[in-house]
Motif scaffolding. Structure first.
Motif, PDB file in Angstrom:
ATOM      1  N   MET A 195      52.599  40.874  41.860  1.00 16.18           N
ATOM      2  CA  MET A 195      51.818  40.843  40.613  1.00 16.18           C
ATOM      3  C   MET A 195      52.010  42.155  39.869  1.00 16.18           C
ATOM      4  O   MET A 195      52.212  43.200  40.477  1.00 16.18           O
ATOM      5  N   SER A 196      51.929  42.080  38.574  1.00 18.47           N
ATOM      6  CA  SER A 196      51.973  43.304  37.774  1.00 18.47           C
ATOM      7  C   SER A 196      51.247  43.060  36.465  1.00 18.47           C
ATOM      8  O   SER A 196      50.970  41.917  36.101  1.00 18.47           O
ATOM      9  N   GLY A 197      50.950  44.144  35.808  1.00 24.83           N
ATOM     10  CA  GLY A 197      50.337  44.057  34.486  1.00 24.83           C
ATOM     11  C   GLY A 197      48.978  43.402  34.491  1.00 24.83           C
ATOM     12  O   GLY A 197      48.113  43.688  35.318  1.00 24.83           O
ATOM     13  N   GLU A 198      48.792  42.485  33.569  1.00 26.65           N
ATOM     14  CA  GLU A 198      47.485  41.867  33.344  1.00 26.65           C
ATOM     15  C   GLU A 198      47.046  40.993  34.512  1.00 26.65           C
ATOM     16  O   GLU A 198      45.861  40.943  34.840  1.00 26.65           O
ATOM     17  N   SER A 199      47.984  40.306  35.163  1.00 26.66           N
ATOM     18  CA  SER A 199      47.592  39.454  36.292  1.00 26.66           C
ATOM     19  C   SER A 199      47.042  40.293  37.444  1.00 26.66           C
ATOM     20  O   SER A 199      46.067  39.914  38.089  1.00 26.66           O
ATOM     21  N   LEU A 200      47.661  41.446  37.691  1.00 26.04           N
ATOM     22  CA  LEU A 200      47.168  42.344  38.736  1.00 26.04           C
ATOM     23  C   LEU A 200      45.794  42.891  38.365  1.00 26.04           C
ATOM     24  O   LEU A 200      44.887  42.923  39.192  1.00 26.04           O
ATOM     25  N   ARG A 244      39.883  43.003  38.920  1.00 28.61           N
ATOM     26  CA  ARG A 244      38.548  42.862  38.335  1.00 28.61           C
ATOM     27  C   ARG A 244      37.723  41.834  39.101  1.00 28.61           C
ATOM     28  O   ARG A 244      36.543  42.048  39.363  1.00 28.61           O
ATOM     29  N   GLU A 245      38.346  40.725  39.482  1.00 29.55           N
ATOM     30  CA  GLU A 245      37.634  39.682  40.211  1.00 29.55           C
ATOM     31  C   GLU A 245      37.139  40.174  41.569  1.00 29.55           C
ATOM     32  O   GLU A 245      36.111  39.717  42.057  1.00 29.55           O
ATOM     33  N   ASN A 246      37.869  41.098  42.156  1.00 28.94           N
ATOM     34  CA  ASN A 246      37.532  41.567  43.500  1.00 28.94           C
ATOM     35  C   ASN A 246      36.888  42.940  43.513  1.00 28.94           C
ATOM     36  O   ASN A 246      36.683  43.514  44.592  1.00 28.94           O
ATOM     37  N   GLY A 247      36.597  43.479  42.338  1.00 26.90           N
ATOM     38  CA  GLY A 247      35.893  44.763  42.267  1.00 26.90           C
ATOM     39  C   GLY A 247      36.743  45.948  42.680  1.00 26.90           C
ATOM     40  O   GLY A 247      36.236  46.891  43.278  1.00 26.90           O
ATOM     41  N   LEU A 248      38.018  45.900  42.396  1.00 21.16           N
ATOM     42  CA  LEU A 248      38.945  46.977  42.756  1.00 21.16           C
ATOM     43  C   LEU A 248      39.653  47.500  41.524  1.00 21.16           C
ATOM     44  O   LEU A 248      39.578  46.916  40.448  1.00 21.16           O
ATOM     45  N   PHE A 249      40.360  48.601  41.733  1.00 17.49           N
ATOM     46  CA  PHE A 249      41.276  49.107  40.737  1.00 17.49           C
ATOM     47  C   PHE A 249      42.675  49.030  41.323  1.00 17.49           C
ATOM     48  O   PHE A 249      42.845  49.000  42.553  1.00 17.49           O
ATOM     49  N   ALA A 250      43.672  49.018  40.482  1.00 17.08           N
ATOM     50  CA  ALA A 250      45.062  48.917  40.956  1.00 17.08           C
ATOM     51  C   ALA A 250      45.435  50.113  41.824  1.00 17.08           C
ATOM     52  O   ALA A 250      46.212  49.981  42.771  1.00 17.08           O
ATOM     53  N   HIS A 251      44.850  51.277  41.553  1.00 21.13           N
ATOM     54  CA  HIS A 251      45.196  52.456  42.347  1.00 21.13           C
ATOM     55  C   HIS A 251      44.695  52.330  43.781  1.00 21.13           C
ATOM     56  O   HIS A 251      45.253  52.945  44.688  1.00 21.13           O
ATOM     57  N   HIS A 252      43.646  51.518  44.030  1.00 22.58           N
ATOM     58  CA  HIS A 252      43.210  51.284  45.405  1.00 22.58           C
ATOM     59  C   HIS A 252      44.306  50.565  46.184  1.00 22.58           C
ATOM     60  O   HIS A 252      44.616  50.926  47.323  1.00 22.58           O
TER      61      HIS A 252
END
Length: 161
Positions: free
Chosen positions: A79-84, A89-97
């Protein structure tokens, strides 16, 4: 209609917004990939009261077990971009996590307690090697002194005859 952002994401974003220091709301909103006015709205007291109650129930990123982290990495692989960002957002995380978890799985083969024990063993081995070297030097010096003493006695015995 399902909200665009989970309450956990909003709570974490709010914490990030409140602890932004000298940075502007605009820069934090860009980092979070969120509209400026949405981020600004999250700082209002009415939204804050709603989010604070639900964030306590949500799991923080540091509360995820290794197994859950691995499953999350598996689900988001490719996944990348908006899908990631939407998945995060749905799982309460940030991409950096996810990025930090991936790095931890790739580099960390041992638990921190094992690493501390290993370091202690290495230090102990180094100390023992230093002690052994010192004792070997002292032993060779003592052996050399004994040989010299024997030669000295032998020399004086020859002169006494």
């Amino acid at each position: 209609m399902k909200p665009k952002y989970s309450e956990a994401f909003i709570g974490q974003a709010r914490v990030k917004l409140l602890s932004r220091g000298e940075r502007t709301i605009q820069s934090v909103a860009q980092e979070l990939n969120v509209n400026y006015y949405t981020a600004k709205n999250w700082l209002k007291p009415s939204v804050t009261a709603k989010v604070v109650g639900s964030v306590a129930k949500e799991k923080r990123p540091q509360d995820w077990s290794a197994k859950e982290q691995l499953i999350a990495l598996y689900k988001t692989y490719g996944m990348s971009g908006e899908s990631l960002n939407a998945w995060c957002r749905e799982n309460g995380l940030f991409a950096h996590h996810l990025t930090s978890w991936e790095g931890a799985f790739c580099t960390q083969s041992q638990s921190p307690s094992q690493t501390v024990e290993l370091r202690a063993f290495k230090d102990e081995i180094a100390q023992l090697k230093r002690d052994l070297s010192r004792k070997e030097k002292a032993l060779s010096e003592a052996a050399a002194l004994l040989i010299l003493q024997k030669k000295f006695r032998a020399l004086w015995e020859d002169e006494a005859k």
